[in-house]
Design a protein around this motif. Structure first.
Motif, PDB file in Angstrom:
ATOM      1  N   SER A 157      62.000  69.953  59.639  1.00  0.00           N
ATOM      2  CA  SER A 157      60.931  69.082  60.139  1.00  0.00           C
ATOM      3  C   SER A 157      61.359  68.267  61.357  1.00  0.00           C
ATOM      4  O   SER A 157      60.573  67.455  61.849  1.00  0.00           O
ATOM      5  N   ASN A 158      62.590  68.498  61.824  1.00  0.00           N
ATOM      6  CA  ASN A 158      63.107  67.790  63.000  1.00  0.00           C
ATOM      7  C   ASN A 158      63.010  66.274  62.831  1.00  0.00           C
ATOM      8  O   ASN A 158      62.618  65.541  63.744  1.00  0.00           O
ATOM      9  N   TYR A 159      63.369  65.804  61.626  1.00  0.00           N
ATOM     10  CA  TYR A 159      63.231  64.378  61.325  1.00  0.00           C
ATOM     11  C   TYR A 159      64.360  63.573  61.952  1.00  0.00           C
ATOM     12  O   TYR A 159      65.526  63.944  61.890  1.00  0.00           O
ATOM     13  N   ASP A 160      63.996  62.455  62.563  1.00  0.00           N
ATOM     14  CA  ASP A 160      64.965  61.540  63.162  1.00  0.00           C
ATOM     15  C   ASP A 160      65.531  60.647  62.066  1.00  0.00           C
ATOM     16  O   ASP A 160      64.848  59.757  61.557  1.00  0.00           O
ATOM     17  N   CYS A 161      66.784  60.883  61.699  1.00  0.00           N
ATOM     18  CA  CYS A 161      67.413  60.148  60.593  1.00  0.00           C
ATOM     19  C   CYS A 161      68.114  58.863  61.051  1.00  0.00           C
ATOM     20  O   CYS A 161      68.857  58.258  60.281  1.00  0.00           O
ATOM     21  N   SER A 162      67.881  58.435  62.274  1.00  0.00           N
ATOM     22  CA  SER A 162      68.614  57.292  62.827  1.00  0.00           C
ATOM     23  C   SER A 162      67.846  55.974  62.714  1.00  0.00           C
ATOM     24  O   SER A 162      68.224  54.991  63.340  1.00  0.00           O
ATOM     25  N   LYS A 163      66.786  55.948  61.895  1.00  0.00           N
ATOM     26  CA  LYS A 163      65.907  54.776  61.871  1.00  0.00           C
ATOM     27  C   LYS A 163      66.233  53.771  60.765  1.00  0.00           C
ATOM     28  O   LYS A 163      65.557  52.753  60.639  1.00  0.00           O
ATOM     29  N   ASN A 164      67.258  54.045  59.952  1.00  0.00           N
ATOM     30  CA  ASN A 164      67.628  53.147  58.849  1.00  0.00           C
ATOM     31  C   ASN A 164      66.439  52.850  57.938  1.00  0.00           C
ATOM     32  O   ASN A 164      66.155  51.701  57.612  1.00  0.00           O
ATOM     33  N   GLU A 165      65.755  53.901  57.511  1.00  0.00           N
ATOM     34  CA  GLU A 165      64.542  53.737  56.719  1.00  0.00           C
ATOM     35  C   GLU A 165      64.839  53.765  55.214  1.00  0.00           C
ATOM     36  O   GLU A 165      65.927  54.122  54.783  1.00  0.00           O
ATOM     37  N   THR A 166      63.810  53.395  54.442  1.00  0.00           N
ATOM     38  CA  THR A 166      63.932  53.325  52.989  1.00  0.00           C
ATOM     39  C   THR A 166      63.143  54.461  52.346  1.00  0.00           C
ATOM     40  O   THR A 166      62.016  54.751  52.743  1.00  0.00           O
ATOM     41  N   VAL A 167      63.751  55.079  51.325  1.00  0.00           N
ATOM     42  CA  VAL A 167      63.176  56.242  50.653  1.00  0.00           C
ATOM     43  C   VAL A 167      62.970  55.927  49.179  1.00  0.00           C
ATOM     44  O   VAL A 167      63.832  55.332  48.527  1.00  0.00           O
ATOM     45  N   PHE A 186      69.919  56.619  55.090  1.00  0.00           N
ATOM     46  CA  PHE A 186      68.733  56.105  54.411  1.00  0.00           C
ATOM     47  C   PHE A 186      69.138  55.157  53.282  1.00  0.00           C
ATOM     48  O   PHE A 186      70.172  55.331  52.640  1.00  0.00           O
ATOM     49  N   ARG A 187      68.293  54.173  53.035  1.00  0.00           N
ATOM     50  CA  ARG A 187      68.398  53.334  51.839  1.00  0.00           C
ATOM     51  C   ARG A 187      67.522  53.990  50.786  1.00  0.00           C
ATOM     52  O   ARG A 187      66.312  54.136  50.988  1.00  0.00           O
ATOM     53  N   VAL A 188      68.108  54.413  49.652  1.00  0.00           N
ATOM     54  CA  VAL A 188      67.395  55.241  48.677  1.00  0.00           C
ATOM     55  C   VAL A 188      67.212  54.508  47.353  1.00  0.00           C
ATOM     56  O   VAL A 188      68.163  53.937  46.807  1.00  0.00           O
ATOM     57  N   TYR A 189      65.972  54.544  46.859  1.00  0.00           N
ATOM     58  CA  TYR A 189      65.642  54.073  45.516  1.00  0.00           C
ATOM     59  C   TYR A 189      65.288  55.303  44.688  1.00  0.00           C
ATOM     60  O   TYR A 189      64.269  55.950  44.937  1.00  0.00           O
ATOM     61  N   HIS A 226      59.328  53.839  53.463  1.00  0.00           N
ATOM     62  CA  HIS A 226      58.910  54.706  54.561  1.00  0.00           C
ATOM     63  C   HIS A 226      58.715  56.172  54.166  1.00  0.00           C
ATOM     64  O   HIS A 226      57.821  56.836  54.670  1.00  0.00           O
ATOM     65  N   LEU A 227      59.586  56.668  53.276  1.00  0.00           N
ATOM     66  CA  LEU A 227      59.515  58.069  52.885  1.00  0.00           C
ATOM     67  C   LEU A 227      59.384  58.179  51.373  1.00  0.00           C
ATOM     68  O   LEU A 227      59.930  57.357  50.624  1.00  0.00           O
ATOM     69  N   LEU A 228      58.672  59.222  50.939  1.00  0.00           N
ATOM     70  CA  LEU A 228      58.543  59.556  49.525  1.00  0.00           C
ATOM     71  C   LEU A 228      59.050  60.981  49.352  1.00  0.00           C
ATOM     72  O   LEU A 228      58.573  61.904  50.017  1.00  0.00           O
ATOM     73  N   VAL A 229      60.042  61.153  48.472  1.00  0.00           N
ATOM     74  CA  VAL A 229      60.646  62.457  48.224  1.00  0.00           C
ATOM     75  C   VAL A 229      60.487  62.784  46.748  1.00  0.00           C
ATOM     76  O   VAL A 229      60.762  61.933  45.884  1.00  0.00           O
TER      77      VAL A 229
END
Length: 304
Positions: A157-167, A186-189, A226-229
Motif C-alpha cells: 500500500s506504499n504506506y509512509d511509516c514515518s508519522k509516529n502514528e497509533t494503531v 508505530f505505537r500499538v494497542y 490512526h490505523l485499525l488492523v
C-alpha cells in the motif's frame, strides 16, 4: 491481446473464477503454477487498463513466450523504465524497486528454461518489486508469521511509516503484527484475550488490552488513533460489525487493514460481497489483494 497475471500458488482456481465473474470477455489461455494468461476477446484492453482483481498480485499485457537463447536480445527491444526478472522455478529475482508511474518489463521464467515477457504499469497499491513479492524474511525474534503479512501490506500500500502514528490491532496475540509495527515506529494497542509475547509486553511502544474485542470500550482506545488492523479468525459478518464500531468510536482512524479469512467454506462471490460491505464504511479508497504470505486469506485495505 493477452493478459498475464501473477497469482499465489494454490489460488489459480480462485483467480479463474474471479475473472469469469468480473471479466467474462477474458478467456483462459495458459497457466503454470503462479502464472496465468487470458485472451482479451473484447480488444479493449491496453497497458493503461486497470483490472480490479483480488487474486492476481500483478497483471499486465503479455508480450509472449521467448526463446531462452534470444532472451537478452528480446529484452533490449523495449525502452522501459524498470526491468524485473523473476523465476517461478527457484524464486530468484533481480531488478530495482520501481517508482509509481513506471512501466515495468517482467521477465518471467515460468518453468525451467521457459520464459515469458510482460509489461505492466506501477500504481499505488501495487507491487513495485520483482515477481510482485518483496521476499521478506521472518525475523527469529518475531512472535508469529503475522509479522510478514502486515509488513507486506505496508509495502504493497506504499504506506509512509514515518508519522509516529497509533494503531489499534484486533486479534493481536501472540504479537507478530504488533512486533512488526512497533519495529517501524508505530505505537500499538493490541486487543486480545490471549497471551502476548513477553518481549513485546516489555516494549514501551506496545500496550496490551486483554479483553475480547466485543468488550473494548471508548475508554480503552487511545486518542488519537490512526490505523485499525485486524487479523481475527472469526466469521466475516462478525468482524465487519466490529470494524465499523471501532471506526465510529474513533473517527480519527483513517486507514484499515483487514485480513479476511476465506478457507474452503467461502466462495469467490461471497468474498466479493464482503468487499462490497467493507466499501460502505466511508472510505474514499478500497483495495483488496492476496499478499504473498496469505494462504486462505485476502487483505482488505481501506483509506478515508
Amino acid at each position: 491481446m493477452f493478459i498475464y497475471t501473477i497469482v499465489n500458488i494454490g489460488s489459480e482456481k480462485l483467480l479463474k473464477e474471479e475473472v469469469a465473474i468480473k471479466y467474462p470477455e477474458l478467456s483462459f489461455a495458459y497457466s503454470r503454477p503462479g502464472y496465468i494468461t487470458f485472451k482479451d476477446n473484447s480488444g479493449a484492453l491496453n497497458l493503461n487498463s486497470k483490472l480490479n482483481l483480488v487474486f492476481a498480485r500483478a497483471y499486465g499485457i503479455s508480450l509472449g513466450k521467448v526463446d531462452k537463447n534470444n532472451l537478452e536480445n528480446e529484452i533490449k527491444k523495449y525502452s522501459i523504465d524498470t526491468i524485473h526478472k523473476f523465476s517461478f522455478v527457484n524464486g530468484e529475482s533481480s531488478g530495482k524497486f520501481a517508482s509509481i508511474g513506471d512501466t515495468i518489463l517482467d521477465v518471467l521464467e515460468v518453468k525451467e528454461g521457459e520464459y515469458w515477457l510482460g509489461m505492466r504499469k506501477a500504481y499505488r497499491c501495487s507491487w513495485l518489486v520483482p515477481g510482485a513479492n518483496p521476499n521478506l524474511t521472518l525475523p527469529k525474534s518475531a512472535p508469529s508469521r503475522a509479522y510478514l503479512k502486515i509488513a507486506e501490506a505496508l509495502i504493497w500500500s506504499n504506506y509512509d511509516c514515518s508519522k509516529n502514528e497509533t494503531v489499534l490491532e484486533l486479534g493481536s496475540a501472540p504479537g507478530g503484527a504488533s512486533y512488526a509495527m512497533v519495529e517501524r515506529g508505530f505505537r500499538v494497542y493490541g486487543v486480545d484475550n490471549a497471551l502476548m509475547n513477553e518481549d513485546l509486553l516489555k516494549n514501551p511502544m506496545f500496550t496490551h488490552i486483554k479483553e475480547p474485542m466485543q468488550k473494548v470500550q471508548d475508554s480503552d482506545i487511545p486518542r488519537p488513533c490512526h490505523l485499525l488492523v485486524s487479523d481475527v479468525n472469526v466469521l466475516p459478518s462478525l468482524i465487519l460489525g466490529q470494524l465499523k464500531r471501532f471506526m465510529s468510536i474513533r473517527p480519527s482512524i483513517h486507514t484499515v487493514y483487514y485480513t479476511l479469512k476465506i478457507g474452503d467454506k467461502i466462495s469467490v462471490k461471497e468474498v466479493l460481497k464482503h468487499i462490497d460491505t467493507f466499501k460502505t464504511f466511508g472510505f474514499t479508497e478500497v483495495k483488496a489483494t492476496q499478499l504473498p504470505s496469505n494462504k486462505s486469506e485476502v487483505l482488505l485495505y481501506g483509506k478515508k
